[in-house]
Write an enzyme that holds these catalytic residues in place. Structure first.
Site, short mmCIF file in Angstrom:
data_model
loop_
_atom_site.label_atom_id
_atom_site.label_comp_id
_atom_site.label_asym_id
_atom_site.label_seq_id
_atom_site.Cartn_x
_atom_site.Cartn_y
_atom_site.Cartn_z
N ARG A 272 9.23 21.34 4.29
CA ARG A 272 9.26 22.82 4.06
C ARG A 272 10.67 23.23 4.26
O ARG A 272 11.06 24.54 4.45
CB ARG A 272 8.44 23.48 4.86
CG ARG A 272 8.51 23.24 6.56
CD ARG A 272 7.69 24.00 7.26
NE ARG A 272 7.74 23.90 8.65
CZ ARG A 272 7.03 24.58 9.80
NH1 ARG A 272 6.50 25.62 9.22
NH2 ARG A 272 7.41 24.19 10.87
N ASP B 64 1.50 23.35 3.13
CA ASP B 64 1.89 24.73 1.96
C ASP B 64 3.46 24.77 2.00
O ASP B 64 3.84 25.51 0.99
CB ASP B 64 1.32 25.93 2.60
CG ASP B 64 1.57 26.38 3.94
OD1 ASP B 64 2.55 25.85 4.43
OD2 ASP B 64 0.91 27.35 4.31
N GLY B 65 4.27 24.25 2.83
CA GLY B 65 5.64 24.37 2.84
C GLY B 65 6.28 25.71 3.34
O GLY B 65 7.40 25.92 3.17
N ARG C 292 19.11 12.47 10.80
CA ARG C 292 18.23 12.13 11.77
C ARG C 292 18.23 10.86 11.95
O ARG C 292 18.45 10.17 11.05
CB ARG C 292 16.73 12.88 11.53
CG ARG C 292 16.75 14.26 11.26
CD ARG C 292 15.61 14.37 10.08
NE ARG C 292 15.73 15.95 9.76
CZ ARG C 292 14.79 17.09 10.26
NH1 ARG C 292 14.42 16.75 11.28
NH2 ARG C 292 15.16 18.21 9.86
N ASP D 277 12.44 11.63 14.21
CA ASP D 277 12.71 12.60 13.01
C ASP D 277 13.17 13.83 13.23
O ASP D 277 13.69 14.40 12.53
CB ASP D 277 11.51 12.69 12.11
CG ASP D 277 10.14 13.38 12.68
OD1 ASP D 277 9.76 12.59 13.67
OD2 ASP D 277 9.75 14.43 12.26
N ASN D 278 13.04 14.09 14.61
CA ASN D 278 13.44 15.44 15.17
C ASN D 278 14.93 15.39 16.12
O ASN D 278 15.27 16.18 16.75
CB ASN D 278 12.66 16.19 16.25
CG ASN D 278 11.44 16.76 15.34
OD1 ASN D 278 11.59 16.80 14.16
ND2 ASN D 278 10.29 16.83 15.95
#
Length: 494
Positions: free
Chosen positions: A98, A129-130, A187, A256-257
């Site tokens: 998103r 839904d992004g 990342r 990934d964070n």
């Protein structure tokens, strides 16, 4: 007939460095429009960082641009692909589900990439839904800027743009887009993605991009990739120490964070420690307590091992790659944490047994559970000798005798490296913030914003820009949480 749209003021030129990588690294696509956007909040500090003219901030086009309805000249929007471990388990391909990277700007203050979060679906949305909602966008906006105010490396936030467009979560909420700004958004998981696919060419291309764009000093090392890994490890150790010194808990430290540049990245279920508990879980979705306050150094090192495994072919093997972490992370974290805690405690000049005293202090806090921020800020005002002012700290404890005993030990340690009271107190106030983004403060701002009143977001932002100053006009923001806030919870949907 609609009036013609006024031209944009002169803007800095985009420098799309990430978009210059091969197409395998991303998907080019435009943000998805939102109807009738409006400005919720703006950080003037970040606008100045980017060199955005004041007339743009005041123009009706500002909301259109930073909700994704209108592209800035030279913008080349894309969504990046990456993979990662989530809650310690390999999750495979992820990516900007998103987020749309509009491009980068380069000015005398550095290189800045601009990203819209919540601007619609991408190929990496995995069925979602992004979109982002007003609630989470305000939290990220405020905490990004709060962390910057605390002096902690972080992505920044330019603005939140809202729209009365329904978004379905646990309940129907309204959409919002937060504009994130950072030197870069690469990342740990960006490297894991290519390593997991045995794509050595792309792995090297990404490493070269990071070195040449952000860490050129690594290029002169005998092995630039080993130097990069050591740089990331050191910066991550220092970052985690800074988090813990102010009681910050990230809440979802997935690979990934984790930023390759050592920035605090991705604000979701974060929290600042209130009643001290080293085992506190700030993320309601963290059922096994992986991301407690005390576990953050361990998880950071585990994540760095994942990065080392991804880079091992460039570094020279799995063992040398992990050795690079072992030789840098622990020392960087421990040295930084001890230095920060000495500053918080007002200990002038290090002593060999300071580590023991700091450990005893955390044991004392764990047993008696005072508010973390208030404890250290109140301590900053006490004298080197016992007097009536001690009452402000003693009143935080049911067991005042235990508080008195700790204060006696603290003052004995102060006496070993004498320091003028006024000078020490000023130094301690500079190390112990009076204001942090407590969950209840964010919740008040969110509730008002949901009713169309955005003044509390901007007022809270103004306070959090100067968290070490007294700011008597904002004294209520330093108070303990009200009773109604005891049940507040944040999760990965926050």
């Amino acid at each position: 007939m609609n009036a013609p749209e006024s031209p944009l003021p002169e803007l800095p030129v985009f420098d799309n460095s990430f978009a210059a990588l091969p197409g395998a690294f991303y998907t080019r696509l435009a943000p998805h429009p939102l109807p009738e956007p409006y400005v919720v909040a703006v950080s003037n500090d970040v606008a100045a960082l980017l060199g955005l003219p004041a007339e743009l901030l005041d123009s009706p086009q500002f909301a259109e641009i930073f909700v994704g309805n209108r592209l800035l000249p030279g913008s080349d929007p894309l969504a990046a692909v990456y993979s990662g471990h989530q809650f310690g388990v390999w999750a495979g391909q992820l990516g900007d589900g998103r987020a749309h990277l509009l491009g980068g700007l380069r000015n005398e203050l550095g290189h800045w990439e601009i990203q819209l979060k919540g601007a619609g679906r991408t190929p990496y949305s995995r069925g979602a839904d992004g979109r982002a909602v007003l609630r989470s966008s305000i939290r990220e906006f405020l905490c990004s800027e709060a962390m910057a105010g605390l002096g902690i490396p972080t992505t920044r936030a330019l603005c939140v743009i809202g729209a009365d467009h329904p978004v379905y979560r646990e309940e129907v909420e309204t959409a919002a887009v937060v504009t994130r700004v950072a030197q870069g958004f690469v990342r740990f998981g960006s490297f894991e993605h290519w390593s997991s696919r045995d794509r050595d060419v792309e792995l090297r291309q990404l490493a070269d991009y990071v070195i040449d764009t952000f860490r050129p000093e690594c290029r002169t090392a005998a092995n630039p990739y080993d130097a990069l890994l050591r740089d990331v490890s050191r910066r991550t150790g220092e970052l985690i120490a800074q988090w813990m010194a102010v009681g910050f808990m990230h809440g979802v430290m997935n690979t990934d964070n984790m930023s390759i540049l050592g920035l605090t990245l991705d604000y979701g279920p974060f929290g600042f420690m209130e009643a001290f508990d080293a085992g506190h879980i700030c993320n309601h979705s963290d059922h096994r307590g992986r991301y407690t306050y005390r576990n953050q150094p361990h998880v950071a090192q585990w994540n760095l091992y994942c990065l080392a495994d991804a880079l091992h072919s460039l570094v020279g093997g799995a063992l040398p790659a992990r050795q690079a972490i072992d030789e840098t992370f622990g020392d960087a974290f421990e040295a930084s944490f001890e230095r920060l805690m000495r500053a918080k405690l007002g200990l002038r000049d290090g002593q060999p047994d300071d580590e023991t005293f700091i450990g005893e202090t955390f044991g004392f806090l764990q047993q008696h559970r005072p508010d973390f921020t208030l404890f250290f800020r109140t301590l900053s005002g006490l004298s080197g000798t016992a007097n009536a002012n001690d009452a402000a700290l003693r009143d935080m404890f049911v067991d005042r005798a235990a508080c008195d005993a700790w204060l006696e030990n603290w003052r004995a340690r102060l006496a070993r490296t004498p320091w003028d009271d006024a000078e020490r107190q000023a130094a301690m106030r500079a190390a112990n913030p009076k204001y942090v983004l407590r969950n209840w403060l964010a919740e008040v701002a969110i509730r008002k914003a949901r009713s169309g009143d955005y003044t509390e977001v901007q007022r809270l932002l103004a306070c959090l820009r100067q968290p070490y100053d007294e700011q008597p006009e904002y004294a209520a923001y330093a108070a303990l949480p009200p009773d109604w806030a005891n049940g507040l919870e944040v999760s990965c949907s926050s």
